[in-house]
Design a protein around this motif. Structure first.
Motif, PDB file in Angstrom:
ATOM      1  N   TYR A  16      42.055  31.736 -39.237  1.00 60.24           N
ATOM      2  CA  TYR A  16      40.996  32.743 -39.356  1.00 60.24           C
ATOM      3  C   TYR A  16      40.479  32.937 -40.778  1.00 60.24           C
ATOM      4  N   ALA A  17      41.227  32.499 -41.773  1.00 61.18           N
ATOM      5  CA  ALA A  17      40.777  32.690 -43.160  1.00 61.18           C
ATOM      6  C   ALA A  17      39.553  31.825 -43.435  1.00 61.18           C
ATOM      7  N   PRO A  18      38.448  32.416 -43.899  1.00 60.59           N
ATOM      8  CA  PRO A  18      37.242  31.623 -44.147  1.00 60.59           C
ATOM      9  C   PRO A  18      37.317  30.794 -45.428  1.00 60.59           C
ATOM     10  N   ASP A  61      46.960  42.819 -41.225  1.00 65.41           N
ATOM     11  CA  ASP A  61      45.638  42.737 -41.861  1.00 65.41           C
ATOM     12  C   ASP A  61      44.835  41.506 -41.450  1.00 65.41           C
ATOM     13  N   ILE A  62      45.191  40.868 -40.366  1.00 59.70           N
ATOM     14  CA  ILE A  62      44.486  39.632 -39.976  1.00 59.70           C
ATOM     15  C   ILE A  62      42.997  39.882 -39.724  1.00 59.70           C
ATOM     16  N   GLY A  63      42.645  41.101 -39.346  1.00 55.63           N
ATOM     17  CA  GLY A  63      41.237  41.431 -39.100  1.00 55.63           C
ATOM     18  C   GLY A  63      40.370  41.421 -40.342  1.00 55.63           C
ATOM     19  N   SER A  78      32.456  47.981 -44.569  1.00 54.20           N
ATOM     20  CA  SER A  78      32.971  47.960 -43.190  1.00 54.20           C
ATOM     21  C   SER A  78      34.491  47.824 -43.143  1.00 54.20           C
ATOM     22  N   TYR A  79      35.138  47.959 -44.293  1.00 47.92           N
ATOM     23  CA  TYR A  79      36.574  47.672 -44.367  1.00 47.92           C
ATOM     24  C   TYR A  79      37.399  48.504 -43.386  1.00 47.92           C
ATOM     25  N   VAL A  80      36.979  49.732 -43.126  1.00 47.86           N
ATOM     26  CA  VAL A  80      37.744  50.594 -42.221  1.00 47.86           C
ATOM     27  C   VAL A  80      37.868  49.975 -40.820  1.00 47.86           C
ATOM     28  N   ARG A  81      37.022  48.984 -40.514  1.00 48.40           N
ATOM     29  CA  ARG A  81      37.040  48.342 -39.204  1.00 48.40           C
ATOM     30  C   ARG A  81      38.077  47.221 -39.097  1.00 48.40           C
ATOM     31  N   HIS A  82      38.729  46.857 -40.208  1.00 46.28           N
ATOM     32  CA  HIS A  82      39.597  45.675 -40.175  1.00 46.28           C
ATOM     33  C   HIS A  82      40.736  45.808 -39.169  1.00 46.28           C
ATOM     34  N   GLY A  83      41.190  47.026 -38.938  1.00 47.01           N
ATOM     35  CA  GLY A  83      42.281  47.219 -37.986  1.00 47.01           C
ATOM     36  C   GLY A  83      41.871  46.909 -36.551  1.00 47.01           C
ATOM     37  N   VAL A  84      40.722  47.430 -36.139  1.00 51.99           N
ATOM     38  CA  VAL A  84      40.276  47.159 -34.768  1.00 51.99           C
ATOM     39  C   VAL A  84      39.876  45.694 -34.619  1.00 51.99           C
ATOM     40  N   LEU A  85      39.341  45.106 -35.689  1.00 49.27           N
ATOM     41  CA  LEU A  85      39.003  43.675 -35.633  1.00 49.27           C
ATOM     42  C   LEU A  85      40.270  42.833 -35.480  1.00 49.27           C
ATOM     43  N   GLY A  86      41.323  43.207 -36.193  1.00 46.40           N
ATOM     44  CA  GLY A  86      42.588  42.497 -36.051  1.00 46.40           C
ATOM     45  C   GLY A  86      43.172  42.638 -34.663  1.00 46.40           C
ATOM     46  N   HIS A  87      43.082  43.837 -34.104  1.00 47.78           N
ATOM     47  CA  HIS A  87      43.551  44.069 -32.737  1.00 47.78           C
ATOM     48  C   HIS A  87      42.824  43.127 -31.774  1.00 47.78           C
ATOM     49  N   GLU A  88      41.522  42.994 -31.961  1.00 45.90           N
ATOM     50  CA  GLU A  88      40.733  42.099 -31.104  1.00 45.90           C
ATOM     51  C   GLU A  88      41.158  40.638 -31.274  1.00 45.90           C
ATOM     52  N   ILE A  89      41.399  40.220 -32.513  1.00 46.68           N
ATOM     53  CA  ILE A  89      41.839  38.840 -32.749  1.00 46.68           C
ATOM     54  C   ILE A  89      43.146  38.569 -32.017  1.00 46.68           C
ATOM     55  N   LEU A  90      44.114  39.455 -32.193  1.00 48.57           N
ATOM     56  CA  LEU A  90      45.430  39.222 -31.583  1.00 48.57           C
ATOM     57  C   LEU A  90      45.360  39.298 -30.061  1.00 48.57           C
ATOM     58  N   ALA A  91      44.535  40.201 -29.534  1.00 48.05           N
ATOM     59  CA  ALA A  91      44.370  40.259 -28.072  1.00 48.05           C
ATOM     60  C   ALA A  91      43.761  38.950 -27.560  1.00 48.05           C
ATOM     61  N   LYS A  92      42.784  38.416 -28.283  1.00 49.80           N
ATOM     62  CA  LYS A  92      42.158  37.143 -27.903  1.00 49.80           C
ATOM     63  C   LYS A  92      43.165  35.995 -27.959  1.00 49.80           C
ATOM     64  N   GLU A  93      44.127  36.107 -28.870  1.00 54.95           N
ATOM     65  CA  GLU A  93      45.174  35.093 -29.009  1.00 54.95           C
ATOM     66  C   GLU A  93      46.338  35.334 -28.041  1.00 54.95           C
TER      67      GLU A  93
END
Length: 198
Positions: A16-18, A61-63, A78-93
Motif C-alpha cells: 500500500y505504500a506509494p 496506521d496503514i490507512g 484529511s489526516y483524521v480519516r486515516h483510521g477509517v481508511l485503514g479499517h477499510e483496507i484491512l476489511a478488504k484484505e
C-alpha cells in the motif's frame, strides 16, 4: 483467521505504500509503537494478548498510505480519516474486525460522535473508541511517537499538555490510560531509535 506474521504485515505495508519514503515513515512508526507497547507490557505486565497488541501496533496506521498523492505528499487536512481508511483496507484484505478496529479506534484518546459533530470532522457520525485492553494499549503507545519530519517522541507530560488543548475530558482519558499502563522510558526509546524527544 490466525494473526499475520511480522513478515506478512511488512508485505502489506509494501503493497500500500506509494513511495519508499512513505513506507519508511509509516512502517518505522508502527514498529516504534510496538516497541513502546512491548516496553509497557514488560514493565507493568498488563494482562493483554501481546501477539494481538503487536499486530495492532504494526497495522494501526496503514490507512495513512491512502492520504499520499502520486508525488508522495501527505494530505494533512484529511489526516483524521486515516483510521477509517485503514479499517477499510484491512476489511478488504479479509482481516477480522478485532484487527480492523485497531485502525479506526486509535486516534487521539478516542473520538466520540459528539467530538465528530462538534468539530465537523470528515468521519462517520459515530463513536470510535477502544473497547478492549489491547485496543487501549495500542492507542496509548501510539501517543508517544510522531511521524513528523523529523520524527520525535513525546513524554507523558508533553503529550498531556498537547491533548489538554482538546478539553479536560481528553486530558482525563489520557491520565486513565497512564494509570492503566504506566509510563514508557521515552529517553531510552528515543536514544534507541535516534529520534529527538520532548
Amino acid at each position: 483467521m490466525p494473526l499475520p506474521s511480522v513478515e506478512d504485515i511488512r508485505a502489506l505495508h509494501e503493497k500500500y505504500a506509494p513511495t519508499q519514503e512513505a513506507f519508511d515513515a509509516v512502517h518505522t512508526h508502527c514498529e516504534i509503537v510496538w516497541n513502546v507497547a512491548q516496553s509497557l507490557i514488560d514493565a507493568a505486565g498488563p494482562t493483554v494478548d501481546a501477539d494481538l497488541v503487536r499486530t495492532g501496533c504494526l497495522l494501526h496506521d496503514i490507512g495513512v498510505y491512502h492520504l499520499y498523492d502520486a508525488q508522495g505528499h501527505l494530505d494533512y487536512n484529511s489526516y483524521v480519516r486515516h483510521g477509517v481508511l485503514g479499517h477499510e483496507i484491512l476489511a478488504k484484505e479479509n482481516f477480522p474486525e478485532r484487527v480492523c478496529r485497531f485502525c479506526s479506534c486509535h486516534t487521539g484518546v478516542g473520538l466520540t460522535r459528539e467530538d465528530i459533530v462538534a468539530r465537523d470532522l470528515p468521519l462517520p457520525r459515530r463513536d470510535f473508541l477502544p473497547e478492549t485492553a489491547e485496543e487501549r494499549l495500542v492507542m496509548y503507545a501510539d501517543k508517544f511517537h510522531s511521524k513528523t519530519s523529523p520524527p520525535r517522541f513525546w513524554t507523558v507530560s508533553s503529550y498531556a499538555r498537547h491533548i489538554g488543548r482538546f478539553g479536560s475530558a481528553k486530558a482525563e482519558a489520557f491520565e486513565a490510560l497512564r494509570a492503566e499502563f504506566g509510563e514508557p522510558d521515552v529517553p531510552a526509546l528515543a536514544a534507541r531509535f535516534g529520534h529527538r524527544w520532548e
